[in-house]
Design a protein around this motif. Structure first.
Motif, PDB file in Angstrom:
ATOM      1  N   GLU A   1       5.254   1.192   9.707  1.00  0.00           N
ATOM      2  CA  GLU A   1       3.960   0.843   9.098  1.00  0.00           C
ATOM      3  C   GLU A   1       2.943   1.952   9.334  1.00  0.00           C
ATOM      4  O   GLU A   1       2.202   2.333   8.432  1.00  0.00           O
ATOM      5  CB  GLU A   1       3.459  -0.476   9.697  1.00  0.00           C
ATOM      6  N   ARG A   2       2.918   2.488  10.553  1.00  0.00           N
ATOM      7  CA  ARG A   2       1.975   3.555  10.884  1.00  0.00           C
ATOM      8  C   ARG A   2       2.272   4.810  10.057  1.00  0.00           C
ATOM      9  O   ARG A   2       1.354   5.469   9.555  1.00  0.00           O
ATOM     10  CB  ARG A   2       2.054   3.853  12.379  1.00  0.00           C
ATOM     11  N   ASN A   3       3.544   5.140   9.890  1.00  0.00           N
ATOM     12  CA  ASN A   3       3.920   6.299   9.072  1.00  0.00           C
ATOM     13  C   ASN A   3       3.523   6.085   7.614  1.00  0.00           C
ATOM     14  O   ASN A   3       3.050   7.023   6.946  1.00  0.00           O
ATOM     15  CB  ASN A   3       5.422   6.566   9.175  1.00  0.00           C
ATOM     16  N   GLU A   4       3.699   4.882   7.117  1.00  0.00           N
ATOM     17  CA  GLU A   4       3.336   4.578   5.726  1.00  0.00           C
ATOM     18  C   GLU A   4       1.831   4.699   5.530  1.00  0.00           C
ATOM     19  O   GLU A   4       1.368   5.245   4.524  1.00  0.00           O
ATOM     20  CB  GLU A   4       3.821   3.172   5.362  1.00  0.00           C
ATOM     21  N   LEU A   5       1.049   4.198   6.497  1.00  0.00           N
ATOM     22  CA  LEU A   5      -0.411   4.311   6.385  1.00  0.00           C
ATOM     23  C   LEU A   5      -0.858   5.763   6.458  1.00  0.00           C
ATOM     24  O   LEU A   5      -1.786   6.177   5.745  1.00  0.00           O
ATOM     25  CB  LEU A   5      -1.089   3.486   7.486  1.00  0.00           C
ATOM     26  N   ALA A   6      -0.213   6.560   7.296  1.00  0.00           N
ATOM     27  CA  ALA A   6      -0.559   7.984   7.390  1.00  0.00           C
ATOM     28  C   ALA A   6      -0.228   8.701   6.088  1.00  0.00           C
ATOM     29  O   ALA A   6      -1.004   9.553   5.622  1.00  0.00           O
ATOM     30  CB  ALA A   6       0.178   8.624   8.558  1.00  0.00           C
ATOM     31  N   ARG A   7       0.917   8.350   5.488  1.00  0.00           N
ATOM     32  CA  ARG A   7       1.293   8.967   4.206  1.00  0.00           C
ATOM     33  C   ARG A   7       0.300   8.586   3.124  1.00  0.00           C
ATOM     34  O   ARG A   7      -0.134   9.421   2.325  1.00  0.00           O
ATOM     35  CB  ARG A   7       2.703   8.514   3.811  1.00  0.00           C
ATOM     36  N   GLU A   8      -0.098   7.323   3.110  1.00  0.00           N
ATOM     37  CA  GLU A   8      -1.070   6.856   2.122  1.00  0.00           C
ATOM     38  C   GLU A   8      -2.413   7.569   2.296  1.00  0.00           C
ATOM     39  O   GLU A   8      -3.042   7.981   1.319  1.00  0.00           O
ATOM     40  CB  GLU A   8      -1.246   5.347   2.294  1.00  0.00           C
ATOM     41  N   LYS A   9      -2.831   7.742   3.543  1.00  0.00           N
ATOM     42  CA  LYS A   9      -4.092   8.433   3.822  1.00  0.00           C
ATOM     43  C   LYS A   9      -4.022   9.893   3.371  1.00  0.00           C
ATOM     44  O   LYS A   9      -4.974  10.427   2.797  1.00  0.00           O
ATOM     45  CB  LYS A   9      -4.372   8.353   5.329  1.00  0.00           C
ATOM     46  N   MET A  10      -2.875  10.529   3.621  1.00  0.00           N
ATOM     47  CA  MET A  10      -2.706  11.921   3.222  1.00  0.00           C
ATOM     48  C   MET A  10      -2.776  12.064   1.708  1.00  0.00           C
ATOM     49  O   MET A  10      -3.466  12.951   1.183  1.00  0.00           O
ATOM     50  CB  MET A  10      -1.367  12.446   3.741  1.00  0.00           C
ATOM     51  N   TRP A  11      -2.085  11.175   0.983  1.00  0.00           N
ATOM     52  CA  TRP A  11      -2.115  11.267  -0.480  1.00  0.00           C
ATOM     53  C   TRP A  11      -3.502  10.933  -1.026  1.00  0.00           C
ATOM     54  O   TRP A  11      -3.936  11.515  -2.033  1.00  0.00           O
ATOM     55  CB  TRP A  11      -1.057  10.353  -1.094  1.00  0.00           C
ATOM     56  N   ALA A  12      -4.226  10.022  -0.378  1.00  0.00           N
ATOM     57  CA  ALA A  12      -5.599   9.733  -0.812  1.00  0.00           C
ATOM     58  C   ALA A  12      -6.468  10.969  -0.669  1.00  0.00           C
ATOM     59  O   ALA A  12      -7.274  11.289  -1.560  1.00  0.00           O
ATOM     60  CB  ALA A  12      -6.178   8.578   0.003  1.00  0.00           C
ATOM     61  N   ARG A  13      -6.304  11.686   0.433  1.00  0.00           N
ATOM     62  CA  ARG A  13      -7.073  12.924   0.617  1.00  0.00           C
ATOM     63  C   ARG A  13      -6.678  13.979  -0.408  1.00  0.00           C
ATOM     64  O   ARG A  13      -7.532  14.701  -0.923  1.00  0.00           O
ATOM     65  CB  ARG A  13      -6.860  13.462   2.031  1.00  0.00           C
ATOM     66  N   ILE A  14      -5.383  14.073  -0.708  1.00  0.00           N
ATOM     67  CA  ILE A  14      -4.924  15.047  -1.696  1.00  0.00           C
ATOM     68  C   ILE A  14      -5.532  14.738  -3.059  1.00  0.00           C
ATOM     69  O   ILE A  14      -5.986  15.638  -3.782  1.00  0.00           O
ATOM     70  CB  ILE A  14      -3.384  15.060  -1.765  1.00  0.00           C
TER      71      ILE A  14
END
Length: 119
Positions: free
Chosen positions: A51-64
């Motif tokens: 879950e933590r990895n998924e949230l980090a990936r989502e945050k990264m793509w939001a920033r991108i």
């Protein structure tokens, strides 16, 4: 006086061991319960890591995805400041001056300095 002798058939057994009842479960039961609890803990830890990895990936793509919009906003602010500086310079000096000996655009850098001297 006759000598004391053991009775016929001998004396009864002497109880020298403590006769305590066993309390609780066998050690293997405790080991099994502990293993089950640890397995559940590792399972939950793995789930939270995913879950933590998924949230980090989502945050990264939001920033991108937001980077171009934020960059465009910063560019518009830079242009607005640049034009306001040029207009203020023209009002004060009556003419436009060139700082650089080139027509190439140089991104201005702003340093915020306090108005009063700090003591």
């Amino acid at each position: 006086m006759p000598q004391d002798m053991p009775p016929t058939g001998g004396y009864g057994a002497v109880q020298y061991k403590r006769n305590l009842p066993a309390r609780g479960f066998r050690p293997s039961v405790y080991l099994g319960i502990m293993g089950a609890i640890m397995s559940y803990g590792f399972y939950k830890f793995g789930q939270s890591t995913r879950e933590r990895n998924e949230l980090a990936r989502e945050k990264m793509w939001a920033r991108i995805y937001l980077t171009p919009a934020l960059q465009a906003e910063e560019d518009r602010d830079q242009v607005r400041r640049y034009l306001a500086d040029k207009a203020r310079e023209k009002d004060l000096l009556g003419t436009e001056t060139k700082v650089y000996h080139s027509d190439r655009f140089v991104r201005p850098t702003f340093a915020v300095t306090p108005e009063k001297e700090l003591k």
